[in-house]
Write a protein that holds these residues in place. Structure first.
Motif, mmCIF file in Angstrom:
data_model
loop_
_atom_site.group_PDB
_atom_site.id
_atom_site.type_symbol
_atom_site.label_atom_id
_atom_site.label_comp_id
_atom_site.label_asym_id
_atom_site.label_seq_id
_atom_site.Cartn_x
_atom_site.Cartn_y
_atom_site.Cartn_z
ATOM 1 N N GLU A 235 0.810 -1.207 0.000
ATOM 2 C CA GLU A 235 0.000 0.000 0.000
ATOM 3 C C GLU A 235 0.848 1.263 0.000
ATOM 4 O O GLU A 235 0.443 2.299 -0.526
ATOM 5 C CB GLU A 235 -0.926 0.008 1.217
ATOM 6 N N GLN A 236 2.027 1.201 0.578
ATOM 7 C CA GLN A 236 2.875 2.395 0.649
ATOM 8 C C GLN A 236 3.386 2.822 -0.721
ATOM 9 O O GLN A 236 3.822 3.938 -0.903
ATOM 10 C CB GLN A 236 4.055 2.145 1.588
ATOM 11 N N ASN A 237 3.354 1.907 -1.666
ATOM 12 C CA ASN A 237 3.875 2.215 -2.998
ATOM 13 C C ASN A 237 2.788 2.258 -4.062
ATOM 14 O O ASN A 237 3.022 1.914 -5.215
ATOM 15 C CB ASN A 237 4.959 1.213 -3.393
ATOM 16 N N VAL A 238 1.579 2.639 -3.664
ATOM 17 C CA VAL A 238 0.542 2.935 -4.650
ATOM 18 C C VAL A 238 0.842 4.331 -5.190
ATOM 19 O O VAL A 238 0.686 5.323 -4.484
ATOM 20 C CB VAL A 238 -0.862 2.878 -4.018
ATOM 21 N N LEU A 239 1.300 4.397 -6.416
ATOM 22 C CA LEU A 239 1.769 5.667 -6.965
ATOM 23 C C LEU A 239 0.627 6.652 -7.163
ATOM 24 O O LEU A 239 -0.442 6.291 -7.631
ATOM 25 C CB LEU A 239 2.464 5.428 -8.313
ATOM 26 N N GLN B 179 4.059 18.108 -8.242
ATOM 27 C CA GLN B 179 4.017 16.967 -7.328
ATOM 28 C C GLN B 179 4.589 15.732 -8.014
ATOM 29 O O GLN B 179 4.105 15.297 -9.054
ATOM 30 C CB GLN B 179 2.583 16.697 -6.865
ATOM 31 N N LEU B 180 5.640 15.190 -7.408
ATOM 32 C CA LEU B 180 6.349 14.034 -7.948
ATOM 33 C C LEU B 180 6.444 12.949 -6.889
ATOM 34 O O LEU B 180 6.264 13.204 -5.693
ATOM 35 C CB LEU B 180 7.760 14.440 -8.384
ATOM 36 N N GLU B 181 6.751 11.729 -7.322
ATOM 37 C CA GLU B 181 6.974 10.625 -6.394
ATOM 38 C C GLU B 181 8.469 10.497 -6.101
ATOM 39 O O GLU B 181 9.312 10.615 -7.009
ATOM 40 C CB GLU B 181 6.445 9.318 -6.985
ATOM 41 N N SER B 182 8.808 10.237 -4.824
ATOM 42 C CA SER B 182 10.204 10.137 -4.415
ATOM 43 C C SER B 182 10.347 9.074 -3.326
ATOM 44 O O SER B 182 9.379 8.769 -2.604
ATOM 45 C CB SER B 182 10.688 11.490 -3.889
ATOM 46 N N LYS B 183 11.533 8.519 -3.217
ATOM 47 C CA LYS B 183 11.801 7.520 -2.180
ATOM 48 C C LYS B 183 11.908 8.179 -0.810
ATOM 49 O O LYS B 183 12.552 9.222 -0.646
ATOM 50 C CB LYS B 183 13.103 6.771 -2.482
ATOM 51 N N LEU C 160 7.787 4.848 -1.164
ATOM 52 C CA LEU C 160 7.652 6.092 -1.913
ATOM 53 C C LEU C 160 6.694 7.064 -1.234
ATOM 54 O O LEU C 160 5.814 6.662 -0.473
ATOM 55 C CB LEU C 160 7.160 5.797 -3.335
ATOM 56 N N ASN C 161 6.873 8.322 -1.567
ATOM 57 C CA ASN C 161 6.022 9.373 -1.026
ATOM 58 C C ASN C 161 5.951 10.512 -2.042
ATOM 59 O O ASN C 161 6.851 10.692 -2.864
ATOM 60 C CB ASN C 161 6.603 9.889 0.301
ATOM 61 N N THR C 162 4.859 11.287 -1.981
ATOM 62 C CA THR C 162 4.702 12.428 -2.878
ATOM 63 C C THR C 162 5.431 13.634 -2.309
ATOM 64 O O THR C 162 5.274 13.980 -1.137
ATOM 65 C CB THR C 162 3.212 12.777 -3.069
#
Length: 504
Positions: free
Chosen positions: A375-379, A397-401, A409-411
């Protein structure tokens, strides 16, 4: 756009019809005063206010000073600076409808010509009710006031007509007296700093152009929401409605800036040509499809910030059975190669949950999520958020580790925030626009064909709404996000309205 301060402009005379009005005190004079403080006005200038009220020059200046002290972004006027600025202000009581009253303007202009030893630019500012625009233009013509096509300009506030027919009539009348290059139709939204920056952001950065099309953009949302009701504008608003008051001009202009093709250069007419191209490419809304493309609402009573507020039909000067919409949401399709299949959603309304203006560019999902391991990596899809108010910012807004041992990942936001990046206050919209009028730059002003094309876009909906009464008005409470069917309008395409959180 505003010219650099080292560009020389003619001595200028500004005649303000409606010189004792609210617009003059809140916006026009504070804007001119701030331009004066920044040495943006010509060395020789004169401001002549006019209305029916009897004032001495000094009493008029005192009333304007009160407006400066209350509304100027630079705060209360300093005594010496105000004395220098206000020495260029005079007042003339007159009846706008009486041609004879215009002779005094001619006399003052000729006196200034002799004093300055040069022919000045003459700006006629119509800060009055729209039904007086044609009267002023006709009387300027009848009284043989200075109308040099190179140096004389007339400034028209919105609304530019109340429908397509009246807009065409207004343009026809104005163009019998002035050339198009002399007519400055003000839409203050186009003078806002962030709105102007969208042009730079799009066309001055190579990285944006490959992304700015149907291949990468899924949909676009443009929202201008207001927490306030109609306040003291009930009489006007009840004969206008939010579709006329906001979407036909402000929101469609924002849409044009987002959707336009790059002009060959920054010439005013080339920029406006590209905006007209967008309006003409918008798919016509035909009878039978209006309810699937447009939603209207009217606010009822409720509570705002702990205070009970009235519903629209209980507001002063509003009919108790009013059919006027205070909320509108619309879906537009632009039929060209760049935007085919990309829906543009516009919404605006009064007595909503918060006051905010923003444009959201929603990019398409990645073709395949290689990080899909929980669930943490649902883009989340990338977004470009252009905030106009209350915050002025552009954020990507981008996705990043997330830092750590695992691939989670997190926004994150890449942000250009005006409150952080700029050392000085951004100029008010009217400062930018008035400087452009003085300089003779029409880039940020609507042309006749642009106004008429915008009316053509909304007329099918306006006609339908006026001829079909809503039986469920009011249909949203104050302090909400609007009627439920507005959510359905966008949900049927698989999307939802994006309501931005307050800035932390």
């Amino acid at each position: 756009m505003a010219n650099p301060s080292n560009i020389k402009v003619n001595p200028t005379v500004i005649i303000i019809f409606g010189g004792n009005g609210d617009l003059t005190k809140r916006k026009i004079i504070p804007a001119l005063y701030n331009l004066f403080l920044e040495n943006r006005l010509p060395e020789q200038f004169a401001i002549i206010g006019t209305s029916r009220t009897d004032f001495t020059d000094q009493k008029y200046r005192d009333s304007l000073l009160a407006g400066i002290n209350e509304f100027s972004r630079t705060g209360k006027a300093k005594k010496e600076q105000w004395a220098k600025f206000s020495s260029n202000i005079s007042y003339q009581a007159s009846d706008i409808k009486d041609v004879a009253s215009y002779n005094e303007f001619d006399s003052k202009i000729n006196t200034l010509k002799e004093e300055w030893k040069q022919d000045p630019s003459i700006l006629y500012y119509c800060a009055v009710s729209p039904d007086l625009f044609c009267t002023i233009a006709e009387n300027i013509s009848k009284s043989k006031l200075d109308n040099n096509k190179e140096t004389t300009r007339i400034i028209i506030e919105k609304p530019f007509g109340r429908d397509l027919e009246s807009a065409k009539a207004l343009n026809t009348k104005l163009l019998t007296i002035f050339d198009e290059k002399q007519i400055y139709r003000i839409d203050h939204y186009l003078g806002k700093e962030v709105v102007q920056n969208v042009m730079a952001f799009r066309f001055a950065n190579t990285i944006m152009e490959p992304l700015w099309n149907r291949t990468h953009i899924e949909h676009v949302q443009i929202s201008v929401t207001e927490q306030i009701g109609v306040e003291d504008r009930g009489g006007y608003f009840d004969h206008s409605g939010i579709l006329r008051d906001m979407i036909q001009n402000h929101l469609l202009q924002l849409l044009c800036i987002i959707a336009m093709e790059p002009p060959v250069n920054f010439d005013a007419d080339l920029v406006r040509d590209r905006k007209v191209d967008v309006l003409k490419a918008i798919r016509k809304i035909v009878p039978g499809t209006i309810d699937t493309m447009a939603v209207r609402g009217q606010y009822g009573p409720g509570w705002v910030q702990g205070k009970e507020v009235s519903g629209y039909r209980e507001e002063v000067d509003v009919a108790p059975d009013s059919n006027t919409e205070t909320y509108a949401a619309m879906r537009f399709n632009i039929d060209n190669w760049r935007w085919q299949g990309v829906p543009f959603y516009l919404r605006t309304g009064k007595r909503l949950f918060k006051s905010a203006s923003h444009i959201i560019i929603q990019f398409r999902e990645v073709p395949h999520n290689m990080f899909n391991n929980g669930e943490q990596n649902v883009l989340k899809q990338n977004r470009l958020i252009i905030s106009i108010q209350p915050d002025m910012a552009i954020r990507f807004q981008l996705e990043s580790k997330i830092p750590g041992l695992e691939m989670n990942l997190n926004t994150v936001d890449m942000v250009f925030d005006y409150s952080v990046k700029t050392k000085t206050d951004a100029p008010e919209a009217y400062e930018t626009l008035l400087l452009d009028v003085i300089s003779g730059d029409q880039t940020l002003f609507m042309r006749a064909d642009q106004v008429e094309a915008a009316w053509e876009v909304v007329m099918p909906v306006l006609d339908y709404w006026e001829n079909n009464t809503m039986n469920n008005f009011p249909n949203y409470p104050a302090n909400s996000w609007g009627p439920e069917n507005a959510d359905a309008l966008i949900a049927k395409d698989g999307f939802h309205w994006i309501n931005l959180p307050d800035k932390k």
